[in-house]
Design a protein around this motif. Structure first.
Motif, mmCIF file in Angstrom:
data_model
loop_
_atom_site.group_PDB
_atom_site.id
_atom_site.type_symbol
_atom_site.label_atom_id
_atom_site.label_comp_id
_atom_site.label_asym_id
_atom_site.label_seq_id
_atom_site.Cartn_x
_atom_site.Cartn_y
_atom_site.Cartn_z
ATOM 1 N N LEU A 37 0.829 -1.212 0.000
ATOM 2 C CA LEU A 37 0.000 0.000 0.000
ATOM 3 C C LEU A 37 0.860 1.258 0.000
ATOM 4 C CD1 LEU A 37 -2.838 -1.105 2.441
ATOM 5 C CD2 LEU A 37 -2.986 -0.805 -0.046
ATOM 6 N N LEU A 38 1.981 1.224 0.718
ATOM 7 C CA LEU A 38 2.911 2.357 0.682
ATOM 8 C C LEU A 38 3.429 2.585 -0.739
ATOM 9 C CD1 LEU A 38 5.076 2.100 3.916
ATOM 10 C CD2 LEU A 38 3.847 4.099 3.112
ATOM 11 N N LYS A 39 3.805 1.501 -1.404
ATOM 12 C CA LYS A 39 4.301 1.611 -2.779
ATOM 13 C C LYS A 39 3.223 2.187 -3.704
ATOM 14 C CE LYS A 39 8.391 -0.449 -2.465
ATOM 15 N NZ LYS A 39 9.163 0.520 -1.709
ATOM 16 N N LEU A 40 1.972 1.727 -3.545
ATOM 17 C CA LEU A 40 0.884 2.242 -4.383
ATOM 18 C C LEU A 40 0.641 3.727 -4.132
ATOM 19 C CD1 LEU A 40 -1.720 -0.666 -4.298
ATOM 20 C CD2 LEU A 40 -0.359 0.103 -6.250
ATOM 21 N N MET A 41 0.695 4.157 -2.882
ATOM 22 C CA MET A 41 0.516 5.584 -2.577
ATOM 23 C C MET A 41 1.670 6.408 -3.132
ATOM 24 S SD MET A 41 -1.269 5.747 1.190
ATOM 25 C CE MET A 41 -0.034 4.821 2.068
ATOM 26 N N GLN A 42 2.898 5.878 -3.053
ATOM 27 C CA GLN A 42 4.040 6.578 -3.630
ATOM 28 C C GLN A 42 3.872 6.743 -5.136
ATOM 29 O OE1 GLN A 42 7.263 4.057 -2.427
ATOM 30 N NE2 GLN A 42 7.172 4.707 -0.292
ATOM 31 N N LEU A 43 3.427 5.668 -5.806
ATOM 32 C CA LEU A 43 3.198 5.744 -7.245
ATOM 33 C C LEU A 43 2.097 6.739 -7.580
ATOM 34 C CD1 LEU A 43 3.422 2.023 -8.438
ATOM 35 C CD2 LEU A 43 4.992 3.880 -8.961
ATOM 36 N N ALA A 110 15.513 6.543 1.387
ATOM 37 C CA ALA A 110 16.148 7.703 2.031
ATOM 38 C C ALA A 110 16.509 8.753 0.989
ATOM 39 C CB ALA A 110 17.392 7.265 2.801
ATOM 40 N N LEU A 111 17.074 8.329 -0.136
ATOM 41 C CA LEU A 111 17.415 9.258 -1.206
ATOM 42 C C LEU A 111 16.164 9.894 -1.800
ATOM 43 C CD1 LEU A 111 19.602 10.458 -3.072
ATOM 44 C CD2 LEU A 111 19.259 8.487 -4.556
ATOM 45 N N ALA A 112 15.115 9.088 -2.022
ATOM 46 C CA ALA A 112 13.862 9.613 -2.569
ATOM 47 C C ALA A 112 13.248 10.641 -1.621
ATOM 48 C CB ALA A 112 12.887 8.469 -2.829
ATOM 49 N N CYS A 113 13.298 10.366 -0.334
ATOM 50 C CA CYS A 113 12.787 11.306 0.664
ATOM 51 C C CYS A 113 13.529 12.642 0.575
ATOM 52 C CB CYS A 113 12.925 10.706 2.057
ATOM 53 S SG CYS A 113 12.497 11.824 3.395
ATOM 54 N N CYS A 114 14.846 12.591 0.554
ATOM 55 C CA CYS A 114 15.647 13.815 0.456
ATOM 56 C C CYS A 114 15.391 14.556 -0.850
ATOM 57 C CB CYS A 114 17.135 13.477 0.581
ATOM 58 S SG CYS A 114 17.616 12.891 2.199
ATOM 59 N N ALA A 157 4.833 12.849 -0.509
ATOM 60 C CA ALA A 157 5.564 11.724 -1.098
ATOM 61 C C ALA A 157 6.887 11.504 -0.371
ATOM 62 C CB ALA A 157 5.806 11.970 -2.586
ATOM 63 N N GLY A 158 7.562 12.589 -0.017
ATOM 64 C CA GLY A 158 8.795 12.460 0.754
ATOM 65 C C GLY A 158 8.557 11.799 2.097
ATOM 66 N N LEU A 159 7.452 12.152 2.731
ATOM 67 C CA LEU A 159 7.107 11.537 4.011
ATOM 68 C C LEU A 159 6.807 10.047 3.837
ATOM 69 C CD1 LEU A 159 6.614 12.061 7.023
ATOM 70 C CD2 LEU A 159 4.235 12.538 6.429
ATOM 71 N N LEU A 160 6.091 9.678 2.776
ATOM 72 C CA LEU A 160 5.822 8.263 2.517
ATOM 73 C C LEU A 160 7.109 7.479 2.284
ATOM 74 C CD1 LEU A 160 2.684 8.339 0.193
ATOM 75 C CD2 LEU A 160 2.810 7.560 2.560
ATOM 76 N N HIS A 161 8.040 8.075 1.552
ATOM 77 C CA HIS A 161 9.324 7.403 1.318
ATOM 78 C C HIS A 161 10.126 7.300 2.620
ATOM 79 C CE1 HIS A 161 9.543 6.512 -2.946
ATOM 80 N NE2 HIS A 161 8.882 7.633 -3.165
ATOM 81 N N ALA A 162 10.013 8.298 3.492
ATOM 82 C CA ALA A 162 10.702 8.215 4.786
ATOM 83 C C ALA A 162 10.139 7.063 5.623
ATOM 84 C CB ALA A 162 10.553 9.535 5.538
ATOM 85 N N ILE A 163 8.821 6.926 5.644
ATOM 86 C CA ILE A 163 8.183 5.820 6.384
ATOM 87 C C ILE A 163 8.601 4.486 5.784
ATOM 88 C CG2 ILE A 163 5.962 4.725 6.898
ATOM 89 C CD1 ILE A 163 4.803 7.632 7.007
ATOM 90 N N GLY A 165 11.249 3.850 4.032
ATOM 91 C CA GLY A 165 12.669 3.642 4.316
ATOM 92 C C GLY A 165 12.898 3.143 5.730
ATOM 93 N N TYR A 166 12.146 3.687 6.676
ATOM 94 C CA TYR A 166 12.253 3.235 8.064
ATOM 95 C C TYR A 166 11.827 1.772 8.186
ATOM 96 C CZ TYR A 166 11.183 2.680 13.000
ATOM 97 O OH TYR A 166 11.106 2.210 14.283
ATOM 98 N N LEU A 167 10.714 1.421 7.549
ATOM 99 C CA LEU A 167 10.246 0.028 7.590
ATOM 100 C C LEU A 167 11.222 -0.903 6.886
ATOM 101 C CD1 LEU A 167 6.435 0.600 6.933
ATOM 102 C CD2 LEU A 167 7.559 0.058 9.112
ATOM 103 N N ALA A 168 11.800 -0.446 5.778
ATOM 104 C CA ALA A 168 12.794 -1.254 5.076
ATOM 105 C C ALA A 168 14.047 -1.441 5.936
ATOM 106 C CB ALA A 168 13.163 -0.613 3.737
ATOM 107 N N PHE A 169 14.430 -0.391 6.661
ATOM 108 C CA PHE A 169 15.590 -0.494 7.541
ATOM 109 C C PHE A 169 15.318 -1.491 8.673
ATOM 110 C CE2 PHE A 169 18.085 0.916 11.242
ATOM 111 C CZ PHE A 169 19.357 0.736 10.726
ATOM 112 N N LYS A 170 14.103 -1.442 9.223
ATOM 113 C CA LYS A 170 13.743 -2.414 10.256
ATOM 114 C C LYS A 170 13.797 -3.834 9.700
ATOM 115 C CE LYS A 170 10.227 -1.885 12.877
ATOM 116 N NZ LYS A 170 8.914 -1.577 13.447
#
Length: 176
Positions: A37-43, A110-114, A157-163, A165-170
């Motif tokens: 769902l995060l990926k779909l919202m980012q798209l 992280a890069l997408a967020c920045c 979108a930056g906020l979604l990528h940050a979330i 990225g955090y989940l991917a890091f976990k």
């Protein structure tokens, strides 16, 4: 039964119709998961931003300047990479287990967020300095409200990528 090894993502592939399954090459379970769902919202946000930039920003590229180019490059990069990841994850459970646990997904998000935050800030500056004065004197000047909506969606979108990225890091660190 396909299993991703992640809670909530274990579901048979395809669509159940009566007594059989069709489209068994597609894992709709991933699309309905938190990561999917995060990926779909980012798209979705990237498509909206890109559409507004092309429709309302390109005709005023001489006024907006490099802010437009920066935002277009950011949305194109993020849309393409997120789309490829979503396709890989939907068609291959191994892709999800290998890519998500690698450092790639964390660094990409992280890069997408920045990139989204910096290009949205630059677009916000361009809107206030160059487009807002034109909006005040020209009736029907829709570039200002459209670009304002675009940079707000860029922050989202930056906020979604940050979330993500955090989940991917976990996931990378093995923390559930």
């Amino acid at each position: 039964m396909a299993s991703f090894g992640v809670r909530g993502m274990s579901q048979p592939f395809g669509i159940k119709i009566c007594c059989c399954r069709v489209c068994t090459c597609i894992n709709f379970g991933f699309v309905l998961s938190r990561a999917g769902l995060l990926k779909l919202m980012q798209l979705g946000l990237a498509m909206l931003c890109e559409g507004l930039l092309i429709r309302y920003g390109v005709p005023y590229a001489d006024s907006i300047g490099q802010a437009l180019t920066s935002f277009l490059a950011t949305t194109a990069h993020c849309f393409t990479t997120t789309g490829i990841l979503l396709l890989c994850y939907c068609f291959s459970e191994k892709s999800y287990s290998y890519i998500r646990q690698s450092l790639f997904e964390t660094l990409f998000n992280a890069l997408a967020c920045c990139m989204y935050f910096s290009s949205a800030s630059y677009m916000g500056f361009a809107c206030i300095v160059w487009l807002h004065p034109q909006f005040l004197v020209r009736p029907g000047f829709w570039a200002y409200p459209a670009m304002t909506a675009t940079y707000y969606m860029g922050y989202a979108a930056g906020l979604l990528h940050a979330i993500d990225g955090y989940l991917a890091f976990k996931h990378f660190r093995g923390i559930r």
